[in-house]
Scaffold this motif. Structure first.
Motif, PDB file in Angstrom:
ATOM      1  N   ALA A 155      -4.217 -12.503   3.545  1.00  0.00           N
ATOM      2  CA  ALA A 155      -3.524 -13.482   2.698  1.00  0.00           C
ATOM      3  C   ALA A 155      -4.068 -13.464   1.276  1.00  0.00           C
ATOM      4  CB  ALA A 155      -3.658 -14.877   3.308  1.00  0.00           C
ATOM      5  N   ALA A 156      -5.370 -13.209   1.134  1.00  0.00           N
ATOM      6  CA  ALA A 156      -5.975 -13.177  -0.202  1.00  0.00           C
ATOM      7  C   ALA A 156      -5.423 -12.016  -1.014  1.00  0.00           C
ATOM      8  CB  ALA A 156      -7.488 -13.065  -0.080  1.00  0.00           C
ATOM      9  N   PHE A 169      -2.334 -10.022  -5.344  1.00  0.00           N
ATOM     10  CA  PHE A 169      -1.732  -8.766  -5.781  1.00  0.00           C
ATOM     11  C   PHE A 169      -0.301  -8.557  -5.293  1.00  0.00           C
ATOM     12  CE2 PHE A 169      -6.324  -8.194  -5.720  1.00  0.00           C
ATOM     13  CZ  PHE A 169      -6.540  -7.789  -7.027  1.00  0.00           C
ATOM     14  N   GLY A 170       0.072  -9.144  -4.195  1.00  0.00           N
ATOM     15  CA  GLY A 170       1.449  -9.059  -3.732  1.00  0.00           C
ATOM     16  C   GLY A 170       1.727  -7.914  -2.778  1.00  0.00           C
ATOM     17  N   SER A 171       1.219  -6.722  -3.091  1.00  0.00           N
ATOM     18  CA  SER A 171       1.489  -5.560  -2.242  1.00  0.00           C
ATOM     19  C   SER A 171       0.447  -4.492  -2.499  1.00  0.00           C
ATOM     20  CB  SER A 171       2.884  -4.992  -2.528  1.00  0.00           C
ATOM     21  OG  SER A 171       2.919  -4.400  -3.825  1.00  0.00           O
ATOM     22  N   LYS A 172       0.448  -3.481  -1.652  1.00  0.00           N
ATOM     23  CA  LYS A 172      -0.479  -2.363  -1.829  1.00  0.00           C
ATOM     24  C   LYS A 172      -0.183  -1.610  -3.118  1.00  0.00           C
ATOM     25  CE  LYS A 172      -1.949   1.923   0.448  1.00  0.00           C
ATOM     26  NZ  LYS A 172      -1.784   2.781   1.644  1.00  0.00           N
ATOM     27  N   LYS A 173       1.098  -1.441  -3.452  1.00  0.00           N
ATOM     28  CA  LYS A 173       1.458  -0.770  -4.702  1.00  0.00           C
ATOM     29  C   LYS A 173       0.909  -1.518  -5.907  1.00  0.00           C
ATOM     30  CE  LYS A 173       5.735   1.458  -3.119  1.00  0.00           C
ATOM     31  NZ  LYS A 173       7.199   1.548  -3.307  1.00  0.00           N
ATOM     32  N   ASP A 226     -14.273 -13.979  -8.047  1.00  0.00           N
ATOM     33  CA  ASP A 226     -15.123 -13.190  -7.149  1.00  0.00           C
ATOM     34  C   ASP A 226     -14.272 -12.468  -6.101  1.00  0.00           C
ATOM     35  OD1 ASP A 226     -17.447 -13.970  -8.424  1.00  0.00           O
ATOM     36  OD2 ASP A 226     -17.756 -15.698  -7.103  1.00  0.00           O
ATOM     37  N   THR A 227     -13.277 -13.172  -5.569  1.00  0.00           N
ATOM     38  CA  THR A 227     -12.401 -12.585  -4.554  1.00  0.00           C
ATOM     39  C   THR A 227     -11.641 -11.398  -5.122  1.00  0.00           C
ATOM     40  OG1 THR A 227     -12.131 -14.715  -3.442  1.00  0.00           O
ATOM     41  CG2 THR A 227     -10.479 -13.028  -2.980  1.00  0.00           C
ATOM     42  N   SER A 260      -5.443   1.715   4.271  1.00  0.00           N
ATOM     43  CA  SER A 260      -4.606   0.567   4.638  1.00  0.00           C
ATOM     44  C   SER A 260      -5.169  -0.713   4.024  1.00  0.00           C
ATOM     45  CB  SER A 260      -4.546   0.410   6.157  1.00  0.00           C
ATOM     46  OG  SER A 260      -5.825   0.037   6.662  1.00  0.00           O
ATOM     47  N   LEU A 261      -4.326  -1.706   3.934  1.00  0.00           N
ATOM     48  CA  LEU A 261      -4.788  -3.001   3.434  1.00  0.00           C
ATOM     49  C   LEU A 261      -5.848  -3.587   4.360  1.00  0.00           C
ATOM     50  CD1 LEU A 261      -1.509  -4.713   2.131  1.00  0.00           C
ATOM     51  CD2 LEU A 261      -3.369  -3.708   0.797  1.00  0.00           C
ATOM     52  N   ARG A 262      -5.738  -3.312   5.654  1.00  0.00           N
ATOM     53  CA  ARG A 262      -6.734  -3.826   6.599  1.00  0.00           C
ATOM     54  C   ARG A 262      -8.109  -3.216   6.311  1.00  0.00           C
ATOM     55  NH1 ARG A 262      -6.347  -6.869  10.772  1.00  0.00           N
ATOM     56  NH2 ARG A 262      -4.075  -6.688  10.807  1.00  0.00           N
TER      57      ARG A 262
END
Length: 219
Positions: free
Chosen positions: A40-41, A46-50, A5-6, A27-29
């Motif tokens: 953190a999720a 996913f590790g990063s925005k890319k 779900d997350t 942005s990730l925010r």
């Protein structure tokens, strides 16, 4: 909330925001706020925005290309010399899978906007990702087009297919606006399938036009 779900909420939010604002401007925010998860999720899954951008594309492209490859193989088995219209028809049918009888086809429109952004916004990592994961499917598709017209050069095929992509991205990413314009201008409102049935012959005719051109021609 389960991990599945997350992940889905993060991908859905990222997909919408990227389509609305672009890759660099999102942005990730913004994504975590819309998805109602913490940073953190996103980092954990996913590790990063890319990596998140790549995951958004993979969610659509992986099942799409797998089905497209199978459908094209069936067509070529029955007809070793498919026309542009045949090949594009398979492409359209594959795109419409799962939404033929569903009015909520927003995800297809959103993805087409993302595809347009992939062309217009500098995302070198995304181009590398697409080449590494989908170049075989793309090359196979181009191969089927070349089978239809072997006399066309690689450069002619390249430009014709990208002109076709441009028309498709514009049409499918702006589908609701165009449907509203159609209703205002004509009193009718086409379904997505009806629009696709008009788009495919148009693209096939453009791809099959006989006049060749020289990209180095000078006026």
């Amino acid at each position: 909330m389960t991990q599945a779900d997350t992940i889905t909420r993060i991908l859905d939010s990222a997909e919408q925001l990227f389509a609305e604002k672009g890759f660099a401007e999102t942005s990730l925010r913004m994504i975590t706020t819309r998805a109602k998860v913490n940073l953190a999720a996103v980092n954990y899954h996913f590790g990063s925005k890319k990596d998140l951008i790549q995951a958004v594309f993979a969610r659509f492209l992986t099942p799409f290309t797998e089905k497209l490859n199978k459908e094209l193989q069936v067509v070529v088995k029955d007809n070793p010399s498919p026309s542009f219209h045949d090949v594009l028809g398979v492409l359209a049918k594959t795109m419409l899978t799962g939404i033929e009888n569903n009015e909520n086809y927003n995800k297809l429109s959103v993805f087409m906007r993302l595809l347009g952004l992939a062309y217009t916004q500098a995302q070198g990592h995304l181009r590398k990702f697409l080449l590494e994961n989908y170049s075989q499917s793309y090359s196979a598709f181009i191969g089927y087009l070349k089978m239809a017209h072997p006399e066309l050069s690689g450069r002619e095929i390249f430009w014709r297919i990208h002109f076709a992509i441009g028309a498709s991205v514009f049409t499918m990413s702006s589908i609701e606006v165009l449907r509203s314009m159609e209703q205002n201008d004509t009193g009718a409102k086409s379904s997505i399938e009806e629009i696709m049935n008009q788009l495919i012959p148009f693209l096939a005719a453009a791809l099959e036009q006989e006049q060749t051109f020289n990209v180095n021609a000078q006026t």
